[in-house]
Design a protein around this motif. Structure first.
Motif, PDB file in Angstrom:
ATOM      1  N   UNK A  31      42.507  32.434  36.465  1.00 51.65           N
ATOM      2  CA  UNK A  31      43.686  33.276  36.681  1.00 51.65           C
ATOM      3  C   UNK A  31      43.258  34.699  36.965  1.00 51.65           C
ATOM      4  N   UNK A  32      42.354  35.205  36.145  1.00 45.78           N
ATOM      5  CA  UNK A  32      41.901  36.590  36.259  1.00 45.78           C
ATOM      6  C   UNK A  32      41.170  36.820  37.578  1.00 45.78           C
ATOM      7  N   UNK A  33      40.316  35.890  37.972  1.00 45.08           N
ATOM      8  CA  UNK A  33      39.560  36.052  39.228  1.00 45.08           C
ATOM      9  C   UNK A  33      40.499  36.164  40.430  1.00 45.08           C
ATOM     10  N   UNK A  34      41.435  35.246  40.518  1.00 46.06           N
ATOM     11  CA  UNK A  34      42.349  35.242  41.659  1.00 46.06           C
ATOM     12  C   UNK A  34      43.255  36.471  41.653  1.00 46.06           C
ATOM     13  N   UNK A  35      43.761  36.819  40.479  1.00 50.39           N
ATOM     14  CA  UNK A  35      44.664  37.972  40.378  1.00 50.39           C
ATOM     15  C   UNK A  35      43.959  39.272  40.739  1.00 50.39           C
ATOM     16  N   UNK A  36      42.757  39.463  40.229  1.00 54.14           N
ATOM     17  CA  UNK A  36      42.010  40.697  40.539  1.00 54.14           C
ATOM     18  C   UNK A  36      41.791  40.835  42.038  1.00 54.14           C
ATOM     19  N   UNK A  37      41.482  39.731  42.688  1.00 55.36           N
ATOM     20  CA  UNK A  37      41.194  39.785  44.122  1.00 55.36           C
ATOM     21  C   UNK A  37      42.437  40.107  44.931  1.00 55.36           C
ATOM     22  N   UNK A  38      43.536  39.396  44.669  1.00 55.19           N
ATOM     23  CA  UNK A  38      44.744  39.588  45.472  1.00 55.19           C
ATOM     24  C   UNK A  38      45.403  40.947  45.261  1.00 55.19           C
ATOM     25  N   UNK A  39      45.255  41.514  44.079  1.00 57.44           N
ATOM     26  CA  UNK A  39      45.917  42.794  43.794  1.00 57.44           C
ATOM     27  C   UNK A  39      44.964  43.984  43.857  1.00 57.44           C
ATOM     28  N   UNK A  40      43.761  43.778  44.396  1.00 55.88           N
ATOM     29  CA  UNK A  40      42.771  44.854  44.483  1.00 55.88           C
ATOM     30  C   UNK A  40      43.174  45.900  45.520  1.00 55.88           C
ATOM     31  N   UNK A  41      42.650  47.098  45.361  1.00 59.09           N
ATOM     32  CA  UNK A  41      42.967  48.193  46.293  1.00 59.09           C
ATOM     33  C   UNK A  41      42.566  47.865  47.725  1.00 59.09           C
ATOM     34  N   UNK A  42      41.504  47.059  47.907  1.00 58.80           N
ATOM     35  CA  UNK A  42      41.063  46.800  49.281  1.00 58.80           C
ATOM     36  C   UNK A  42      42.012  45.873  50.043  1.00 58.80           C
ATOM     37  N   UNK A  43      43.017  45.314  49.358  1.00 56.71           N
ATOM     38  CA  UNK A  43      44.086  44.572  50.043  1.00 56.71           C
ATOM     39  C   UNK A  43      45.183  45.514  50.541  1.00 56.71           C
ATOM     40  N   UNK A  44      45.108  46.773  50.150  1.00 50.92           N
ATOM     41  CA  UNK A  44      45.976  47.852  50.652  1.00 50.92           C
ATOM     42  C   UNK A  44      47.465  47.546  50.499  1.00 50.92           C
TER      43      UNK A  44
END
Length: 433
Positions: A31-44
């Motif tokens: 859960x944490x891995x996917x959430x961190x990636x999708x909501x990261x700043x580099x997704x703008x």
């Protein structure tokens, strides 16, 4: 008879135990891995038509490949790309009774690239006067089929400016040519338009949008169960404390994450009875064009149910391990979910916020209008949430333990529909607006 009842009870007990054991493969680490990636700043902030949302689509596609999903029938990959039209105002000029109107006092609602109007009797002039209801008048104008020049009294300046700002951001249309009227609004204290000249110019772009969709083919190939979440958000806005990225963690990286985890979970269970579709919808935030396009690719009569997931990263008002279902009363899906959760630590409730109209505010509504038992599962306390559509909707403000349990809740609650044992009643299309 008593022996058969006992055997049935034992079978149900065994099935529940197996289900409870299998959901333990759903981990907080994932859960944490996917959430961190999708909501990261580099997704703008994953706004439609931006590099950020394209990066998110690539990430979801890669996850579907890792899980081992298949593309939808007829597809060669997981990306379901279509086109819409973005209309952006570029120029407004007007003279009214010989007096030049400031550009900030004009806006137009039109699909046309250019308008050039003068007082030649080809359109009506409508006045929203000092004592008129601006919103009511606007609603009547939006329903009209004739072109109109609309003179708005300065008393309505606040409403005028608000609507002008909304129109100024541009609009998106799935198709051009469906609108039958053009309207130009002028904020003025002049009571008539004996003479006028005006020009309007728009930039019209044909732009791509992309759903990401995969499936696990079931034994009943043409009976579909949909798990979905929207992966777009609102992008970059005004900075607050130096932060301008609206990361959209709860809205709706949480739902998209849950959908991907359910895909992984069900892929590990072997071939399901019904075919499972897993969809990350685009453009929910700007009009739901992704779910509209998706709905046009399938026969709605073959869609058994839709579990749409939105904003499940925070604890519900009902307490831990609980969520709610929008439009609970519109089909029997909620009751079937409650039955599957009986005896577990999880609970699904009817939507406690009917005044928020949540049933119509997510991608489930498109399919519900076609009669599909399509509902949204959520846990956000929407009346109290302070981060909704702000730069504060970040990973750090979510509860990963709670969210992991939301995935487990949906996995348990959906098993009867997936296995073919449960079939929810259809939504009455006549009661869906």
């Amino acid at each position: 008879m008593q022996k058969r009842i006992l055997l049935a009870a034992l079978a149900l007990s065994f099935s529940s135990a197996v289900s409870a054991q299998s959901i333990n493969t759903i981990s907080q680490q994932e859960t944490t891995r996917l959430m961190r990636t999708l909501s990261a700043d580099d997704m703008e902030g994953r706004a439609s038509f931006t590099p950020g949302i394209e990066k998110a689509a690539d990430f979801i596609s890669a996850e579907f490949t890792r899980i081992g999903l298949q593309p939808l029938a007829g597809g060669t990959d997981f990306k379901q790309t279509f086109h819409v039209y973005r209309i952006t105002p570029t120029e407004h000029e007007a003279k009214l009774n010989g007096k030049k109107i400031a550009k900030e006092n004009i806006f137009a609602i039109t699909e046309s690239k250019e308008l050039e109007w003068k007082n030649d009797g080809k359109r009506q002039v409508v006045m929203i006067g000092e004592n008129d209801d601006f919103r009511k008048s606007l609603g009547q104008l939006n329903a009209a089929k004739n072109d109109a020049l609309v003179l708005v009294h300065p008393k309505h300046t606040e409403f005028f400016k608000s609507y002008q700002g909304y129109i100024g951001r541009g609009s998106v249309k799935q198709e051009l040519g469906k609108s039958t009227s053009n309207r130009v609004f002028i904020l003025t204290d002049q009571p008539s338009a004996k003479k006028y000249n005006l020009e309007v110019e728009n930039k019209i772009e044909k732009l791509p949008l992309t759903n990401v969709a995969g499936m696990i083919e079931g034994k009943r190939k043409n009976e579909y169960v949909v798990f979905s979440g929207h992966y777009d958000h609102i992008g970059i806005g005004h900075a607050i404390d130096g932060d301008s990225i609206a990361n959209g963690a709860d809205d709706d990286a949480s739902g998209t994450t849950a959908m991907m985890m359910l895909a992984d979970y069900y892929k590990k269970q072997g071939q399901p009875e019904r075919t499972l579709l897993f969809v990350a919808f685009t453009s929910e935030e700007i009009g739901g064009y992704g779910s509209k396009y998706f709905s046009e690719q399938l026969n709605p009569d073959q869609l058994v149910a839709m579990f749409n997931i939105e904003m499940v990263g925070k604890t519900a008002k009902f307490g831990p391990n609980s969520a709610y279902l929008t439009g609970f009363e519109r089909s029997s899906l909620g009751a079937l979910m409650q039955k599957r959760l009986a005896g577990s630590t999880y609970a699904i409730h009817p939507d406690p916020y009917p005044e928020q109209n949540l049933f119509y505010r997510s991608d489930n509504a498109t399919l519900a209008r076609l009669g599909v038992p399509a509902h949204t599962i959520s846990s956000v306390q929407i009346d109290l949430d302070k981060t909704y559509h702000t730069v504060k909707d970040e990973f750090e403000n979510l509860d990963m333990d709670h969210m992991t349990h939301m995935v487990k809740l949906i996995a348990l609650a959906s098993q009867g529909v997936v296995s073919g044992e449960d079939t929810p009643t259809r939504v009455d299309k006549a009661l869906v607006k």
